[in-house]
Enzyme design. Structure first.
Site, PDB file in Angstrom:
ATOM      1  N   GLU A  88       0.802  -1.171  -0.236  1.00 36.77           N
ATOM      2  CA  GLU A  88       0.041   0.037   0.084  1.00 36.77           C
ATOM      3  C   GLU A  88       0.963   1.208  -0.021  1.00 36.77           C
ATOM      4  O   GLU A  88       1.626   1.279   0.931  1.00 36.77           O
ATOM      5  CB  GLU A  88      -0.900   0.037   1.202  1.00 36.77           C
ATOM      6  CG  GLU A  88      -1.943  -0.858   1.388  1.00 36.77           C
ATOM      7  CD  GLU A  88      -2.656  -1.050   2.689  1.00 36.77           C
ATOM      8  OE1 GLU A  88      -2.399  -2.053   3.494  1.00 36.77           O
ATOM      9  OE2 GLU A  88      -3.282  -0.197   2.999  1.00 36.77           O
ATOM     10  N   ARG A 107       5.074 -12.625   9.848  1.00 37.89           N
ATOM     11  CA  ARG A 107       5.920 -11.511   9.387  1.00 37.89           C
ATOM     12  C   ARG A 107       7.396 -11.944  10.224  1.00 37.89           C
ATOM     13  O   ARG A 107       7.547 -12.444  11.332  1.00 37.89           O
ATOM     14  CB  ARG A 107       5.439 -10.307  10.395  1.00 37.89           C
ATOM     15  CG  ARG A 107       4.482  -9.499   9.739  1.00 37.89           C
ATOM     16  CD  ARG A 107       3.719  -8.443  10.541  1.00 37.89           C
ATOM     17  NE  ARG A 107       2.648  -8.041   9.739  1.00 37.89           N
ATOM     18  CZ  ARG A 107       2.569  -7.049   8.750  1.00 37.89           C
ATOM     19  NH1 ARG A 107       3.688  -6.077   8.877  1.00 37.89           N
ATOM     20  NH2 ARG A 107       1.629  -6.719   8.201  1.00 37.89           N
ATOM     21  N   LYS A 164       4.485   0.951  10.048  1.00 38.26           N
ATOM     22  CA  LYS A 164       4.623   2.238   9.375  1.00 38.26           C
ATOM     23  C   LYS A 164       4.186   3.447  10.343  1.00 38.26           C
ATOM     24  O   LYS A 164       4.621   4.378   9.930  1.00 38.26           O
ATOM     25  CB  LYS A 164       3.743   2.065   8.158  1.00 38.26           C
ATOM     26  CG  LYS A 164       4.179   1.193   6.963  1.00 38.26           C
ATOM     27  CD  LYS A 164       3.568   1.347   5.765  1.00 38.26           C
ATOM     28  CE  LYS A 164       3.534   0.264   5.070  1.00 38.26           C
ATOM     29  NZ  LYS A 164       2.500   0.031   3.884  1.00 38.26           N
TER      30      LYS A 164
END
Ligand code: ATP
Ligand code: MG
Length: 568
Positions: free
Chosen positions: A43, A270, A280
């Site tokens: 994204e 992850r 982020k």
């Protein structure tokens, strides 16, 4: 979670990871004609970090291994957070890591029209409805996983009316939040995501690519699976949090697509790194509040930060390979990443002499008008790197902490009356010390032994315990050197309940040294050039560096000294 330090392994003899096993079984069974087509779908709402790098290496790596393709697709469904700055940085980072995506860059926003048409079809088929309730009511009605949700009063609205309202939403007749389009699935499902999820919301915001064309935007969950489908993705590799989304993606595809082909979603855990944060949102906060010098600050775990610090693409790819993939979440020790870059730079970085905290040395028995050149190796690990000449003269600089007046027994560096070798040159002996009013050493007066020149016919072969780096005072050039340390003092700064992660910032994570003395050849160093400053570590020329105003960033020390809290 589990902390590991992955052992050094030969990738060739490593067994297949669980994703490769799945792919090989499917290929053996002839699925998708053996095609492997993956994608990396960021994204564009922030810069990529080292966790993303492992995902990039995995997706592009699988495609390369099986002669397939890998797309780069921006999942750009939220105009309120997205920005072309992020697009540019992501393109740069993926290319820099050494990967080439298949064909053009893809954007989920390219599929907005198709997604809209599909939504109309779902309305007509009775699989979607317009809900007039505010967001809070909708979310309250979802209840909790253990009790069934409450159906919306608009759930049974007639398809024709839904279609008309949906078109009015698209035409901008309603304010944001006034209506949403929802999928009609199952308000009692134990999977909360299947409790009539929102497909479209109204946002009167321009999109960085589609401009003002739309004022309704599809939700990520309504977009992702179909985007994979449209691109012919065979293996949709993603992180574990998407496992619960998989039934939803499949539900949409089953309503819309009537062929057998489906992208297969495979989840892995992850990869997190100790002593940093990867969210982020937190990284953005560090940037916005000025705790770091931008997204590419060399202390950031971003790819651009690592690049500015001097990391090589090879070292990051190697790191990703060592970390591997698994279903279990792991925290990888920061020292593994540092190990990887040190290992690569050891092979490729030219050795140079740099004195960071200089103290003057005067060789009293060396003629003032004499100048000679000594030859030193550019890289002992790589004979083809050749040698270079360094000027040597009566006045030199050595590192301030390579001298000690009151030295302990095991101190083999310079002290009064003790001999040391100046690397590539002569053995010298300190005779006396000169200090200023504050007792700070200003000059070390030494003598040199003319019969000890390294590599020359006159070298008597005499050995001494210590070897120091040095630069000739007259020819030395000056530079600013930035010594970076870990940004956080805590192994898991984001992992403390009720304590803000910024509380764990390491106040001493940057030390800036001015007037460092470098060998003259470095005058031509350009941003991005990497060197080993002998005995000190690996350094990279900063992007702000100019001729006459050289700036170096420390990439990593020569050894893993973090645990010992070694000052340099
Ligand atoms: P956001 O919270 O904004 O979604 P994100 O880190 O998931 O943040 P994306 O742009 O969605 O960011 O990530 C792109 C891809 O990278 C996704 O497939 C995601 O699963 C993967 N990814 C993100 N973080 C990690 C990580 N720490 N380790 C491995 N893969 C990751
Ligand atoms: Mg994400």
């Amino acid at each position: 979670m589990e902390s590991i330090h992955v052992e050094d392994e030969d990738p060739e003899i490593k067994s297949l990871n669980f994703i490769e096993q799945i792919i090989e079984e499917e290929r053996a069974a002839g699925k998708n004609e053996g095609r492997v087509h993956t994608r990396f779908p960021p994204e564009p709402n922030g810069y990529l970090h080292i966790g993303h790098a492992t995902s990039i290496c995995l997706n592009f790596g699988l495609a390369a291994k099986y002669g397939g393709k890998c797309n780069l697709r921006f999942d750009d469904t939220n105009p309120s957070k997205e920005d072309t700055e992020y697009i540019e940085s992501i393109l740069t980072d993926v290319r820099w890591l050494g990967f080439r995506w298949d064909g053009e860059v893809r954007y989920a926003s390219d599929y907005f029209r198709q997604l809209y048409d599909w939504a109309e079809q779902m309305i007509l088929d009775g699989h979607a409805y317009v809900d007039d309730q505010p967001a809070e009511a909708i979310s309250a009605q979802r209840m909790t996983p253990t009790e069934p949700g409450v159906e919306s009063p608009y759930r049974e609205r007639d398809p024709a009316e839904n279609l008309q309202l949906f078109r009015r939403m698209k035409n901008g007749e309603f304010a944001a939040g006034e209506r949403v389009l929802r999928a009609k699935i199952d308000m009692a499902s134990p999977n909360m995501l299947l409790r009539d999820p929102i497909m479209y919301r109204i946002m009167h915001l321009p999109h960085y690519r589609t401009g003002n064309e739309w004022c309704i935007y599809p939700m990520y969950d309504y977009t992702h699976g179909q985007s994979d489908y449209l691109e012919g993705i065979t293996h949709s590799v993603c992180t574990l949090e998407f496992e619960v989304h998989r039934p939803l993606y499949n539900w949409f595809l089953d309503r819309l697509i009537h062929t057998d082909y489906r992208p297969r979603q495979i989840e892995f855990a992850r990869r997190n790194l100790s002593y940093t944060v990867m969210s982020k949102r937190m990284l953005l906060e560090l940037v916005q509040k000025g705790h770091v010098d931008g997204w590419d600050d060399p202390r950031m775990p971003t790819i651009s930060g690592l690049r500015r610090a001097g990391y090589t693409p090879e070292s990051i790819r190697n790191f990703a390979g060592k970390v591997g993939v698994a279903r279990r979440e792991i925290v990888v020790d920061m020292s593994l990443l540092e190990f990887c870059v040190r290992e690569h730079l050891n092979k490729i970085a030219p050795r140079v002499m740099a004195v960071l905290d200089p103290v003057r040395v005067v060789l009293e028995n060396y003629p003032a008008d004499r100048a000679e050149w000594v030859e030193v190796e550019n890289n002992p690990e790589d004979a083809s790197a050749g040698t270079r000449q360094l000027p040597f003269s009566r006045e030199l600089y050595i590192e301030r902490d390579d001298f000690m007046e009151e030295a302990p027994k095991k101190f083999f560096r310079m002290t009064v009356g003790n001999e040391v070798r100046l690397k590539g040159a002569y053995i010298v002996k300190c005779e006396r010390v000169e200090k200023d009013g504050q007792g700070r050493v200003t000059t070390l007066y030494c003598t040199y032994d003319a019969d000890t020149r390294s590599g020359s016919g006159t070298d008597s072969g005499r050995k001494v315990k210590g070897t120091l780096h040095w630069v000739s005072a007259k020819e030395a050039i000056e530079a600013e050197v930035r010594l970076y340390d870990r940004l956080f003092k805590d192994e898991d700064p984001a992992g403390h309940k009720d304590i803000d992660f910024k509380q764990f910032l390491n106040e001493e994570s940057l030390r800036v040294l001015q007037h460092c003395k470098l060998e003259p050849g470095l005058v031509d160093a350009r941003p991005g050039d990497r060197f080993q400053f002998q005995r000190l570590g690996y350094f990279c020329v900063d992007k702000s560096s100019r001729p006459g105003g050289l700036v170096f960033n420390r990439t990593v020390g020569l050894k893993d000294t973090w645990s010992k809290q070694n000052a340099r």
